[in-house]
Design a protein around this motif. Structure first.
Motif, short mmCIF file in Angstrom:
data_model
loop_
_atom_site.label_atom_id
_atom_site.label_comp_id
_atom_site.label_asym_id
_atom_site.label_seq_id
_atom_site.Cartn_x
_atom_site.Cartn_y
_atom_site.Cartn_z
N CYS A 67 0.86 -1.19 0.00
CA CYS A 67 0.00 0.00 0.00
C CYS A 67 0.89 1.24 0.00
CB CYS A 67 -0.91 0.01 1.23
SG CYS A 67 -2.20 -1.24 1.18
N ARG A 68 0.52 2.19 -0.82
CA ARG A 68 1.36 3.38 -0.95
C ARG A 68 0.94 4.51 0.00
NH1 ARG A 68 4.12 5.37 -4.97
NH2 ARG A 68 2.69 7.11 -5.11
N THR A 69 -0.31 4.52 0.41
CA THR A 69 -0.80 5.64 1.21
C THR A 69 -1.52 5.14 2.46
OG1 THR A 69 -2.97 5.77 0.18
CG2 THR A 69 -1.16 6.95 -0.92
N PRO A 70 -1.67 6.00 3.45
CA PRO A 70 -2.43 5.62 4.64
C PRO A 70 -3.86 5.19 4.30
CG PRO A 70 -1.16 7.59 5.10
CD PRO A 70 -1.02 7.32 3.62
N ARG A 71 -4.51 5.89 3.39
CA ARG A 71 -5.88 5.53 3.05
C ARG A 71 -5.94 4.12 2.45
NH1 ARG A 71 -10.20 8.87 2.04
NH2 ARG A 71 -8.82 10.61 1.61
N GLU A 72 -5.00 3.80 1.56
CA GLU A 72 -4.98 2.45 0.97
C GLU A 72 -4.83 1.40 2.06
OE1 GLU A 72 -1.99 1.98 -2.06
OE2 GLU A 72 -2.73 3.70 -3.19
N LEU A 73 -3.93 1.62 3.00
CA LEU A 73 -3.70 0.63 4.06
C LEU A 73 -4.94 0.50 4.95
CD1 LEU A 73 -1.79 -1.37 5.42
CD2 LEU A 73 -1.00 0.51 6.86
N LEU A 74 -5.53 1.62 5.34
CA LEU A 74 -6.73 1.54 6.17
C LEU A 74 -7.85 0.81 5.44
CD1 LEU A 74 -5.24 3.59 8.05
CD2 LEU A 74 -7.48 4.58 8.45
N ASP A 75 -8.00 1.05 4.15
CA ASP A 75 -9.04 0.35 3.39
C ASP A 75 -8.81 -1.16 3.41
OD1 ASP A 75 -10.29 2.75 2.80
OD2 ASP A 75 -9.54 2.84 0.73
N VAL A 76 -7.58 -1.60 3.17
CA VAL A 76 -7.27 -3.03 3.14
C VAL A 76 -7.48 -3.65 4.52
CG1 VAL A 76 -5.38 -4.71 2.90
CG2 VAL A 76 -5.68 -2.91 1.19
N VAL A 77 -6.93 -3.02 5.54
CA VAL A 77 -7.02 -3.57 6.89
C VAL A 77 -8.46 -3.56 7.39
CG1 VAL A 77 -6.32 -3.22 9.30
CG2 VAL A 77 -4.64 -3.01 7.45
N ASN A 78 -9.16 -2.47 7.16
CA ASN A 78 -10.53 -2.39 7.66
C ASN A 78 -11.46 -3.36 6.94
OD1 ASN A 78 -9.97 -0.62 9.70
ND2 ASN A 78 -10.29 1.19 8.42
N ASP A 79 -11.21 -3.64 5.69
CA ASP A 79 -12.00 -4.68 5.00
C ASP A 79 -11.82 -6.02 5.69
OD1 ASP A 79 -13.02 -2.90 3.16
OD2 ASP A 79 -11.68 -3.52 1.52
N VAL A 80 -10.59 -6.35 6.08
CA VAL A 80 -10.31 -7.61 6.77
C VAL A 80 -11.00 -7.63 8.14
CG1 VAL A 80 -8.50 -8.99 7.88
CG2 VAL A 80 -8.14 -8.04 5.59
N LEU A 81 -10.85 -6.53 8.88
CA LEU A 81 -11.43 -6.49 10.22
C LEU A 81 -12.95 -6.53 10.19
CD1 LEU A 81 -9.05 -3.88 11.92
CD2 LEU A 81 -8.93 -6.37 12.00
N LYS A 82 -13.54 -5.85 9.25
CA LYS A 82 -15.00 -5.84 9.15
C LYS A 82 -15.53 -7.21 8.72
CE LYS A 82 -15.35 -0.94 8.21
NZ LYS A 82 -15.48 0.08 7.17
N ALA A 83 -14.79 -7.91 7.90
CA ALA A 83 -15.22 -9.23 7.43
C ALA A 83 -15.25 -10.24 8.58
CB ALA A 83 -14.31 -9.72 6.32
N ARG A 84 -14.49 -9.97 9.63
CA ARG A 84 -14.43 -10.91 10.76
C ARG A 84 -15.56 -10.71 11.74
NH1 ARG A 84 -9.25 -11.32 13.79
NH2 ARG A 84 -10.21 -9.55 14.76
N THR A 85 -16.29 -9.60 11.65
CA THR A 85 -17.35 -9.34 12.64
C THR A 85 -18.67 -9.91 12.20
OG1 THR A 85 -17.83 -7.17 11.66
CG2 THR A 85 -16.29 -7.26 13.50
#
Length: 85
Positions: A67-85
């Protein structure tokens, strides 16, 4: 357990894992700025991804450290975290 990575948490990880100090507000305002412009290199980002996996008990996609930017990283990580709930 957090269900979303915030800019504050990311700023804290950047400081703890890579020694890069940036305020959460600046990180959010400049969320499309490349990590390199904040002084974070690929090894630092790799360390942050590893810390996120440990702290959240989640498997972050292997390409997250590209990921090149903070927004890209947050999008990737938050997709993973949301999928677990």
């Amino acid at each position: 357990m957090h269900t979303e990575l915030s800019y504050a948490e990311l700023a804290s990880l950047m400081e703890r894992r890579a020694g890069v100090i940036v305020s959460p507000a600046d990180l959010e305002l400049q969320s499309d700025t490349p990590f390199a412009d904040f002084g974070l290199d690929s090894l630092g980002l790799l360390g942050i991804v590893g810390a996120l996996e440990n702290e959240h008990g989640a498997t972050i996609p292997a390409d997250a450290d590209a990921c090149r930017t903070p927004r890209e990283l947050l999008d990737v990580v938050n997709d993973v975290l949301k999928a677990r709930t």
